[in-house]
Design a protein around this motif. Structure first.
Motif, PDB file in Angstrom:
ATOM      1  N   SER A  42      58.790  -7.997  50.727  1.00  0.00           N
ATOM      2  CA  SER A  42      58.952  -8.787  49.495  1.00  0.00           C
ATOM      3  C   SER A  42      57.719  -8.646  48.628  1.00  0.00           C
ATOM      4  O   SER A  42      56.600  -8.516  49.123  1.00  0.00           O
ATOM      5  N   SER A  43      57.937  -8.688  47.331  1.00  0.00           N
ATOM      6  CA  SER A  43      56.854  -8.731  46.356  1.00  0.00           C
ATOM      7  C   SER A  43      57.410  -9.362  45.096  1.00  0.00           C
ATOM      8  O   SER A  43      58.602  -9.662  45.013  1.00  0.00           O
ATOM      9  N   ASN A  44      56.547  -9.565  44.116  1.00  0.00           N
ATOM     10  CA  ASN A  44      57.010 -10.181  42.875  1.00  0.00           C
ATOM     11  C   ASN A  44      57.947  -9.272  42.097  1.00  0.00           C
ATOM     12  O   ASN A  44      58.692  -9.725  41.237  1.00  0.00           O
ATOM     13  N   ARG A  45      57.880  -7.975  42.377  1.00  0.00           N
ATOM     14  CA  ARG A  45      58.800  -7.036  41.773  1.00  0.00           C
ATOM     15  C   ARG A  45      59.557  -6.326  42.891  1.00  0.00           C
ATOM     16  O   ARG A  45      59.002  -6.079  43.958  1.00  0.00           O
ATOM     17  N   PRO A  46      60.835  -6.007  42.656  1.00  0.00           N
ATOM     18  CA  PRO A  46      61.655  -5.462  43.737  1.00  0.00           C
ATOM     19  C   PRO A  46      61.160  -4.114  44.246  1.00  0.00           C
ATOM     20  O   PRO A  46      60.779  -3.241  43.476  1.00  0.00           O
ATOM     21  N   ILE A  47      61.167  -3.955  45.561  1.00  0.00           N
ATOM     22  CA  ILE A  47      60.804  -2.692  46.195  1.00  0.00           C
ATOM     23  C   ILE A  47      62.035  -1.788  46.209  1.00  0.00           C
ATOM     24  O   ILE A  47      63.155  -2.242  46.442  1.00  0.00           O
ATOM     25  N   SER A  48      61.826  -0.527  45.979  1.00  0.00           N
ATOM     26  CA  SER A  48      62.953   0.418  45.964  1.00  0.00           C
ATOM     27  C   SER A  48      63.608   0.473  47.335  1.00  0.00           C
ATOM     28  O   SER A  48      62.962   0.222  48.363  1.00  0.00           O
ATOM     29  N   LEU A  49      64.888   0.818  47.357  1.00  0.00           N
ATOM     30  CA  LEU A  49      65.647   0.856  48.605  1.00  0.00           C
ATOM     31  C   LEU A  49      65.042   1.820  49.632  1.00  0.00           C
ATOM     32  O   LEU A  49      64.908   1.445  50.811  1.00  0.00           O
TER      33      LEU A  49
END
Length: 400
Positions: free
Chosen positions: A85-92
């Motif tokens: 998890s992070s404040n912006r989505p991690i790529s699949l």
């Protein structure tokens, strides 16, 4: 062996599909209890899947990667915590990579990359959020880019001391040679004292773990183009139990147990007994959970009823490590045992307790025999596969 490989492929197809589901719901379901309940069926599935594999090389490795590390990472993901998890989505692709492999990104690598490089390699940004060359200047744009970089760094914390994860090829070559020598020595184990064989098993397990995890890290490094934390840091150079377990041995497990067990227990204990002594029950709880997870991995491997010897091994080490930390806090650094004394004493304690409690369950399901049999079966499988490949010489290219 062919049936085992087919099962292995099916298991990992299911794993990848399950992680796609987890990655998707992370976009729509907020972190917390609701996301936990949405992920809970996947956690149960990851506990079941290793039961479809029966070999050490494929089954035990898969169990370690998904039933332990993968599940603990998903628990953190349910509550919006790194590494998934992070404040912006991690790529699949990176979500799957971080979920299934025992890897952790180095903070120094994040700092050495520009925000644009990080956005390209780690974070899948929307078109409106992508960083462009034009945005790298001065003023407001630069400030926003720096904030984005800081956010990404916080999302992927590292150990307190960042060390170079790439060891020299000579280091790994030496360890491969040692493993090869140990395999040859085992042929004469009937003529060697059993205790000596057990000591050799200690070295064998360490070298094999480091080599396997290094290969996984190399794969991840090649795919993600990121520098990773080392999985081991020469544990035979430890100066104490705290140094051995906290900074040198199987650091990937340490980095997962810290946010899932140690930190929550320490936070609760701080309210009850104060911040000074809160680490003691946290350490003990961490080792108890580690012992239970090792029992689970041993069950996946040997399918024998747990005897809880491995749990006792980790309980003893948890108590001793908590005592070591407590004594250091009580003395406030006024007295230190020389490293030349404490180091060998700590290693001797690990080896002796390992021979007493850790290795008997391993020998009970004949891990060495299983590994030798699996290696021979795999070699025969490869011969059979390549034997089916037609060779040019087998065709009559010129008609008579």
């Amino acid at each position: 062996m062919e049936g085992e490989i087919n099962n292995f492929i099916v298991v990992w197809i299911i794993v990848f599909a399950s992680l796609c589901y987890c990655h998707t719901i992370g976009k729509f379901i907020p972190k917390g209890t609701t996301r936990l309940f949405a992920i809970l069926p996947i956690i149960c599935l990851f506990l079941y899947l290793p039961l479809n594999l029966t070999t050490i090389h494929l089954g035990a490795t898969t169990a370690f990667f998904i039933a332990w590390l993968g599940n603990f990472k998903l628990l953190l993901f349910a509550f919006g915590k790194p590494p998934l998890s992070s404040n912006r989505p991690i790529s699949l692709p990176l979500f799957i990579l971080f979920s299934t492999l025992p890897i952790k990104v180095q903070e120094s690598d994040l700092l050495s990359h520009s925000p644009k490089s990080l956005a390209k390699n780690m974070i899948c940004l929307s078109d409106s959020d992508q960083v462009t060359n034009k945005g790298f200047g001065t003023g407001e744009n630069r400030t926003e880019d720096q904030k984005s970089l800081n956010t990404q760094i916080k999302a992927f914390p590292s150990h307190q001391t960042t060390k170079k994860s790439n060891k020299s090829p000579l280091n790994y070559a030496t360890k491969i040679m040692i493993v090869a020598v140990l395999v040859q020595v085992y042929k004469y184990k009937d003529h060697i004292h059993p205790k000596i064989i057990l000591v050799l098993y200690c070295f064998h397990i360490y070298f094999m773990l480091e080599l396997v995890l290094a290969m996984m890290a190399a794969l991840a490094r090649a795919l993600a183009r990121l520098e990773l934390e080392p999985q081991f840091d020469e544990p035979y150079l430890s100066t104490s139990l705290q140094d051995f377990w906290g900074k040198r041995w199987n650091l990937m497990v340490t980095s997962i147990l810290r946010p899932t067990v140690y930190d929550p227990v320490r936070s609760i204990s701080a309210r009850l007994i104060g911040r000074k002594w809160a680490p003691l029950p946290a350490v003990l709880a961490t080792f108890i959970v580690s012992g239970v997870m090792h029992e689970l991995i041993f069950y996946y491997t040997g399918r024998l009823k747990p005897t809880w010897e491995v749990s006792c091994f980790f309980l003893i080490h948890g108590v001793c490590l908590a005592a070591e930390i407590g004594i250091k806090k009580a003395l406030k650094g006024q007295f230190k045992v020389p490293a030349v004394v404490s180091g060998p004493a700590a290693l001797a304690f690990v080896v002796v307790t390992g021979l007493w409690l850790f290795f008997p369950p391993v020998l009970r399901f004949n891990a060495d025999v299983m590994a030798k049999r699996e290696t021979a079966a795999f070699v025969e499988f490869l011969k059979d596969v390549f034997g089916r490949v037609p060779r040019f010489g087998s065709f009559n290219l010129i008609s008579s």
